[in-house]
Design a protein around this motif. Structure first.
Motif, PDB file in Angstrom:
ATOM      1  N   UNK A 136     -24.391  43.720 -36.100  1.00 46.21           N
ATOM      2  CA  UNK A 136     -24.567  43.501 -37.256  1.00 46.21           C
ATOM      3  C   UNK A 136     -25.950  42.805 -37.789  1.00 46.21           C
ATOM      4  N   UNK A 137     -26.965  42.436 -36.585  1.00 47.51           N
ATOM      5  CA  UNK A 137     -28.090  41.970 -36.671  1.00 47.51           C
ATOM      6  C   UNK A 137     -28.116  40.260 -36.783  1.00 47.51           C
ATOM      7  N   UNK A 138     -27.060  39.751 -36.644  1.00 44.60           N
ATOM      8  CA  UNK A 138     -27.079  38.301 -36.694  1.00 44.60           C
ATOM      9  C   UNK A 138     -27.206  37.819 -35.327  1.00 44.60           C
ATOM     10  N   UNK A 139     -28.383  37.218 -35.168  1.00 47.01           N
ATOM     11  CA  UNK A 139     -28.703  36.582 -33.817  1.00 47.01           C
ATOM     12  C   UNK A 139     -27.779  35.240 -33.750  1.00 47.01           C
ATOM     13  N   UNK A 140     -27.102  34.790 -32.672  1.00 47.94           N
ATOM     14  CA  UNK A 140     -26.374  33.678 -32.213  1.00 47.94           C
ATOM     15  C   UNK A 140     -26.774  33.178 -31.130  1.00 47.94           C
ATOM     16  N   UNK A 141     -26.606  31.740 -30.657  1.00 51.24           N
ATOM     17  CA  UNK A 141     -26.785  31.176 -29.383  1.00 51.24           C
ATOM     18  C   UNK A 141     -25.643  30.652 -28.946  1.00 51.24           C
ATOM     19  N   UNK A 142     -25.401  30.203 -27.748  1.00 48.63           N
ATOM     20  CA  UNK A 142     -24.337  29.218 -26.955  1.00 48.63           C
ATOM     21  C   UNK A 142     -25.012  27.972 -26.546  1.00 48.63           C
ATOM     22  N   UNK A 143     -24.800  26.937 -27.017  1.00 51.20           N
ATOM     23  CA  UNK A 143     -25.234  25.650 -26.520  1.00 51.20           C
ATOM     24  C   UNK A 143     -24.116  24.958 -26.023  1.00 51.20           C
ATOM     25  N   UNK A 144     -23.587  24.813 -24.869  1.00 53.72           N
ATOM     26  CA  UNK A 144     -24.191  25.608 -23.703  1.00 53.72           C
ATOM     27  C   UNK A 144     -22.822  26.148 -23.153  1.00 53.72           C
ATOM     28  N   UNK A 145     -22.834  27.429 -22.450  1.00 49.57           N
ATOM     29  CA  UNK A 145     -21.630  28.184 -21.998  1.00 49.57           C
ATOM     30  C   UNK A 145     -20.979  27.264 -20.653  1.00 49.57           C
ATOM     31  N   UNK A 146     -21.652  26.600 -20.001  1.00 49.24           N
ATOM     32  CA  UNK A 146     -21.247  26.136 -18.930  1.00 49.24           C
ATOM     33  C   UNK A 146     -21.274  24.387 -18.860  1.00 49.24           C
ATOM     34  N   UNK A 147     -20.091  23.530 -18.897  1.00 47.28           N
ATOM     35  CA  UNK A 147     -20.283  22.331 -19.101  1.00 47.28           C
ATOM     36  C   UNK A 147     -21.017  21.777 -17.856  1.00 47.28           C
ATOM     37  N   UNK A 148     -21.659  20.737 -18.022  1.00 46.94           N
ATOM     38  CA  UNK A 148     -22.532  20.151 -16.754  1.00 46.94           C
ATOM     39  C   UNK A 148     -21.919  19.875 -15.523  1.00 46.94           C
ATOM     40  N   UNK A 149     -20.546  19.350 -15.477  1.00 46.65           N
ATOM     41  CA  UNK A 149     -20.143  19.225 -14.294  1.00 46.65           C
ATOM     42  C   UNK A 149     -19.768  20.726 -13.276  1.00 46.65           C
ATOM     43  N   UNK A 150     -19.766  21.730 -14.328  1.00 45.58           N
ATOM     44  CA  UNK A 150     -19.396  22.707 -13.375  1.00 45.58           C
ATOM     45  C   UNK A 150     -20.629  23.753 -13.203  1.00 45.58           C
ATOM     46  N   UNK A 151     -22.000  22.898 -13.475  1.00 43.82           N
ATOM     47  CA  UNK A 151     -23.259  23.640 -12.840  1.00 43.82           C
ATOM     48  C   UNK A 151     -23.360  23.501 -11.419  1.00 43.82           C
ATOM     49  N   UNK A 152     -23.887  24.680 -10.751  1.00 46.38           N
ATOM     50  CA  UNK A 152     -24.098  24.656  -9.323  1.00 46.38           C
ATOM     51  C   UNK A 152     -24.976  23.389  -8.743  1.00 46.38           C
ATOM     52  N   UNK A 158     -17.737  18.086  -6.622  1.00 45.83           N
ATOM     53  CA  UNK A 158     -16.238  18.365  -6.334  1.00 45.83           C
ATOM     54  C   UNK A 158     -15.474  18.329  -7.334  1.00 45.83           C
ATOM     55  N   UNK A 159     -15.986  18.455  -8.293  1.00 45.45           N
ATOM     56  CA  UNK A 159     -15.123  18.517  -9.763  1.00 45.45           C
ATOM     57  C   UNK A 159     -14.398  19.942 -10.101  1.00 45.45           C
ATOM     58  N   UNK A 160     -13.033  19.857 -10.115  1.00 52.75           N
ATOM     59  CA  UNK A 160     -12.449  21.016 -10.038  1.00 52.75           C
ATOM     60  C   UNK A 160     -12.110  21.537 -11.690  1.00 52.75           C
ATOM     61  N   UNK A 161     -12.056  22.900 -11.620  1.00 55.42           N
ATOM     62  CA  UNK A 161     -11.418  23.137 -13.190  1.00 55.42           C
ATOM     63  C   UNK A 161     -10.249  22.407 -13.587  1.00 55.42           C
ATOM     64  N   UNK A 162     -10.124  21.997 -15.072  1.00 54.84           N
ATOM     65  CA  UNK A 162      -9.206  21.478 -15.626  1.00 54.84           C
ATOM     66  C   UNK A 162      -9.394  19.826 -15.435  1.00 54.84           C
ATOM     67  N   UNK A 163     -10.472  19.506 -14.813  1.00 54.19           N
ATOM     68  CA  UNK A 163     -10.686  17.893 -14.731  1.00 54.19           C
ATOM     69  C   UNK A 163     -11.244  17.486 -16.199  1.00 54.19           C
ATOM     70  N   UNK A 164     -12.012  18.435 -16.859  1.00 48.35           N
ATOM     71  CA  UNK A 164     -12.572  17.841 -17.953  1.00 48.35           C
ATOM     72  C   UNK A 164     -12.088  19.045 -19.106  1.00 48.35           C
ATOM     73  N   UNK A 165     -10.914  18.908 -19.561  1.00 47.77           N
ATOM     74  CA  UNK A 165     -10.383  20.192 -20.264  1.00 47.77           C
ATOM     75  C   UNK A 165     -11.104  20.353 -21.839  1.00 47.77           C
ATOM     76  N   UNK A 166     -11.428  19.048 -22.286  1.00 47.80           N
ATOM     77  CA  UNK A 166     -12.154  19.194 -23.650  1.00 47.80           C
ATOM     78  C   UNK A 166     -13.566  19.950 -23.477  1.00 47.80           C
ATOM     79  N   UNK A 167     -14.225  19.252 -22.675  1.00 47.61           N
ATOM     80  CA  UNK A 167     -15.816  19.871 -22.534  1.00 47.61           C
ATOM     81  C   UNK A 167     -15.505  21.471 -21.894  1.00 47.61           C
TER      82      UNK A 167
END
Length: 201
Positions: A136-152, A158-167
């Motif tokens: 529809x011509x509306x530009x949006x952004x995501x800040x940010x799609x990956x929480x810091x602990x899940x970055x490569x 060694x943080x596993x999925x579910x360790x920080x559920x709110x983030x």
């Protein structure tokens, strides 16, 4: 000042181009009301030099160039008006989106005033909604799609999925709507109309 019995005030400012006060390219500034802090910052930004010949600690080449400073100085004269425009757009969003099934940001109470660098909403099913808004011509952004602990870069922690559920939930739900000073009331109304139509599907 040192010895006055009060803590020094220190601020870091980003002049990234998309920030409220943005430059032509990356840049930033540090400010303080403490003379010792200022003296050390001036050394650190120039290889650690205390004078023209003596580097007394390890520093970096981190000076803001004159062209950037001149550009920012001109833009600074417009900052209050731009922030006022951002605030008007944010208030329009807060009022118009209040009944939609999403989570709105909470503006700070006085005496603090939001600069509205971003206007971030939250809801499940972000991918489909963002795609439909784009159509529809509306530009949006995501800040940010990956929480810091899940970055490569932090995989070694060694943080596993579910360790920080709110983030993790926030990373999956946040969406930034257009809120820059270029968005007038008509533009904001178009965003509201499009978002309402998409969420009602």
């Amino acid at each position: 000042m040192p010895g006055s019995g009060r803590s020094a005030t220190r601020f870091a400012w980003s002049f990234y181009p998309s920030k409220n006060l943005g430059g032509f390219a990356d840049g930033g500034a540090l400010t303080s009301d403490d003379a010792e802090t200022i003296a050390r910052l001036r050394r650190l930004r120039n290889y650690g030099f205390a004078n023209r010949e003596d580097a007394v600690e390890v520093g970096a080449n981190s000076r803001l160039d004159e062209l950037q400073a001149a550009f920012l100085r001109v833009r600074l004269t417009h900052l209050d008006a731009w922030n006022t425009r951002r605030g008007a757009t944010a208030r329009l969003y807060l009022d118009a989106l209040a009944e939609l099934p999403l989570v709105l940001p909470h503006p700070p109470t006085t005496p603090t005033r939001a600069a509205w660098h971003l206007f971030v909403i939250r809801f499940a099913g972000r991918g489909r909604v963002r795609e439909d808004l784009g159509a529809r011509g509306i530009e949006t952004l995501v800040h940010y799609p990956t929480p810091p602990f899940a970055q490569p870069a932090l995989a070694s922690l060694g943080v596993t999925t579910g360790a920080f559920p709110i983030a993790e939930r926030l990373a999956a739900e946040v969406l930034s709507l257009p809120v820059g000073p270029h968005i007038g009331d008509d533009g904001a109304a178009q965003v509201v109309e499009a978002l309402g139509a998409v969420l009602s599907r």
